[in-house]
Design an enzyme around this catalytic site. Structure first.
Site, short mmCIF file in Angstrom:
data_model
loop_
_atom_site.label_atom_id
_atom_site.label_comp_id
_atom_site.label_asym_id
_atom_site.label_seq_id
_atom_site.Cartn_x
_atom_site.Cartn_y
_atom_site.Cartn_z
CE1 TYR A 14 -3.43 2.83 0.93
CE2 TYR A 14 -1.92 3.32 2.72
CZ TYR A 14 -3.00 3.66 1.95
OH TYR A 14 -3.66 4.84 2.17
CG ASP A 38 -6.99 9.87 4.06
OD1 ASP A 38 -6.68 10.83 4.79
OD2 ASP A 38 -6.21 9.35 3.26
CG ASP A 98 -3.16 5.62 7.02
OD1 ASP A 98 -3.29 6.77 7.48
OD2 ASP A 98 -3.03 5.39 5.81
#
Length: 126
Positions: A14, A38, A98
């Site tokens: 990612y 996000d 994240d």
């Protein structure tokens, strides 16, 4: 449940694709019904098509991404990365944290990015 190694590899892929891939390639890392928030508190994107559209905004800019640290437990990972986006008039650097969850195939089922305006550094472009 995906293994720790499988999740760690998915996170690394990612982050790598944020710097070198397309929105379509990043979107392919998500399962069909995944969610993306996000930043946290912003619009929640639902489904691979919507998530792919979100990341496609990166297709027209130069971005570099570096994984700083990752922690995996169960089907989840929390990680910090540095993302540097270079545009003609400015360079934007952000280091979000994240949190992702994964399905049995190692696809992302949810992603929440923790960052806010105070976490964004902007400098003049060249």
């Amino acid at each position: 449940m995906p293994s720790t190694a499988q999740i760690t590899a998915a996170v690394a892929e990612y982050v790598s694709l944020l710097g070198t891939g397309t929105g379509k390639e990043i979107g392919a890392l998500y399962n069909e019904s995944a969610t993306l928030e996000d930043p946290v508190g912003g619009e929640i994107r639902i489904g691979r098509a919507d998530i792919t559209a979100f990341y496609s905004a990166l297709d027209s800019v130069t971005t570099a991404a570096e994984l700083i640290t990752v922690r995996v437990t169960g089907d989840s990972a929390a990680f910090q990365m540095r993302v540097v986006t270079t545009m003609p008039d400015q360079v934007i650097t952000i280091e979000p944290i994240d949190v992702m969850t994964f399905d049995d195939e190692g696809l992302i089922t949810s992603m929440r990015a923790y960052w806010g305006p105070a976490d964004v550094a902007t400098t003049q472009g060249q």
